[in-house]
Design a protein around this motif. Structure first.
Motif, PDB file in Angstrom:
ATOM      1  N   ASN A  69      33.305  39.466  31.293  1.00  0.00           N
ATOM      2  CA  ASN A  69      34.328  39.943  30.358  1.00  0.00           C
ATOM      3  C   ASN A  69      33.799  41.100  29.509  1.00  0.00           C
ATOM      4  N   HIS A  99      44.631  34.950  24.599  1.00  0.00           N
ATOM      5  CA  HIS A  99      44.618  34.246  25.883  1.00  0.00           C
ATOM      6  C   HIS A  99      44.000  35.081  27.003  1.00  0.00           C
ATOM      7  N   TRP A 100      43.437  36.233  26.657  1.00  0.00           N
ATOM      8  CA  TRP A 100      42.800  37.098  27.655  1.00  0.00           C
ATOM      9  C   TRP A 100      41.289  36.915  27.658  1.00  0.00           C
ATOM     10  N   SER A 101      40.791  35.824  27.117  1.00  0.00           N
ATOM     11  CA  SER A 101      39.356  35.669  26.881  1.00  0.00           C
ATOM     12  C   SER A 101      38.518  35.718  28.157  1.00  0.00           C
ATOM     13  N   ALA A 102      39.139  35.481  29.308  1.00  0.00           N
ATOM     14  CA  ALA A 102      38.394  35.607  30.565  1.00  0.00           C
ATOM     15  C   ALA A 102      38.045  37.061  30.850  1.00  0.00           C
ATOM     16  N   TYR A 103      38.764  37.989  30.205  1.00  0.00           N
ATOM     17  CA  TYR A 103      38.565  39.416  30.457  1.00  0.00           C
ATOM     18  C   TYR A 103      38.125  40.190  29.216  1.00  0.00           C
ATOM     19  N   HIS A 213      48.966  38.581  30.455  1.00  0.00           N
ATOM     20  CA  HIS A 213      49.528  37.311  29.993  1.00  0.00           C
ATOM     21  C   HIS A 213      49.782  36.370  31.169  1.00  0.00           C
ATOM     22  N   PRO A 216      46.366  34.293  33.907  1.00  0.00           N
ATOM     23  CA  PRO A 216      45.735  32.975  33.741  1.00  0.00           C
ATOM     24  C   PRO A 216      46.632  31.818  34.145  1.00  0.00           C
ATOM     25  N   ASN A 217      47.934  32.083  34.336  1.00  0.00           N
ATOM     26  CA  ASN A 217      48.876  31.009  34.636  1.00  0.00           C
ATOM     27  C   ASN A 217      49.280  30.962  36.104  1.00  0.00           C
ATOM     28  N   HIS A 219      48.343  30.635  40.252  1.00  0.00           N
ATOM     29  CA  HIS A 219      47.367  30.044  41.169  1.00  0.00           C
ATOM     30  C   HIS A 219      47.815  30.334  42.605  1.00  0.00           C
TER      31      HIS A 219
END
Length: 301
Positions: A69, A99-103, A213, A216-217, A219
């Motif tokens: 990240n 909610h973008w903490s992965a990036y 946004h 992350p939701n 799959h």
């Protein structure tokens, strides 16, 4: 007389600002601008916590480096008038991107705290506020790259989105190259049978934010961006739209003809989520066009 009045008024305002700053210093409140417990999406960093929070031991040599990240760290002084004015903008950015903490992760360091003096010196901080970007794989000796301090949440968010696109974090932010739909499918893993493509004009930030946004939701579903001048892709789908829209494509039914027969409200949840993010960000006057199985279903926003 009017000029003299304005001069006296300016002196009074300056004196007021000085009094406020002096009061903060005398009260010893060096942590007043940000609170790690209540300001969502923000890491309040100190000399002691900076390295353990920002860096990880990576590789066979266990070198300290940032992970996949990006980090944007604001160095500020809690008594600084510009920093005080900028703090609600930065908090709003953190709340919007939490909610973008992965990036992307956002941090703050208060250089007015004597305990952080060495840390601020290490990063060469001479004036505040300063935003520094730490890219993927940065090591502690890296002072980072300057990010422009913008004076509205919208402008600051757009700057951050552009930085993330340029850094290819995540890679889905990169717009698709000129390619036909068959080449798009060839670039995706065989396990992916559905893809949503957000199409927007060059310079637009709507799709970037919606994508971050939505990612992350999702799959086993691919999500991509394209510019609306990507004629190779859009012509291969017989799409002539020029506004911001989203296309839903199905690998298993590439040649099916006719309009979508399935009622709009029965679309799979992931499609509704992507559409919601687009509609939320695109503005009231835009249209959203849904493409499935190479055909269009248009609905007014």
């Amino acid at each position: 007389m009017l000029r003299r009045f304005r001069s006296l008024n300016s002196i009074a305002v300056t004196a007021t600002h000085f009094a406020i700053i002096l009061l903060i210093i005398l009260c010893g409140d060096v942590d007043s601008l940000y609170d790690g417990n209540t300001d969502r999406g923000l890491y309040v960093l100190t000399e002691e916590s900076f390295n353990p929070t920002v860096y990880r031991h990576i590789g066979p040599n266990r070198e300290l480096r940032t992970e996949s990240n990006l980090w944007i760290v604001q160095f500020y002084n809690s008594w600084c008038g510009h920093c005080i004015k900028f703090s609600p903008i930065y908090k709003a950015l953190a709340n919007r991107t939490q909610h973008w903490s992965a990036y992307l992760k956002l941090g703050v360091v208060n250089c007015a705290d004597d305990l952080n003096r060495d840390l601020c010196t290490r990063f060469g901080i001479r004036q505040t506020p300063v935003l520094r970007l730490l890219t993927t794989g940065s090591h502690p000796a890296n002072k980072g790259e300057d990010v422009e301090v913008r004076h509205s949440t919208t402008n600051l968010l757009q700057t951050v989105l552009d930085v993330m696109e340029y850094q290819r974090t995540p890679r889905e932010l990169q717009p698709l190259p000129e390619q036909r739909v068959g080449e798009l499918w060839a670039s995706l893993p065989r396990s992916v049978n559905e893809v949503a493509v957000i199409v927007e004009p060059i310079g637009s930030h709507v799709g970037k934010e919606a994508l971050l946004h939505a990612l992350p939701n999702l799959h086993a579903i691919a999500l991509r961006r394209a510019h609306n001048n990507n004629r190779a892709l859009l012509d291969s789908l017989n799409v002539n739209e020029r506004t911001t829209f989203v296309m839903f494509l199905d690998r298993l039914h590439p040649d099916e003809k006719g309009l979508v027969s399935k009622p709009f409200h029965t679309f799979p949840v992931w499609k509704l989520f992507v559409l919601y993010e687009i509609r939320k960000n695109v503005g009231k006057n835009a249209r959203v066009v849904i493409v499935k199985m190479n055909r269009l279903l248009s609905r007014a926003h």
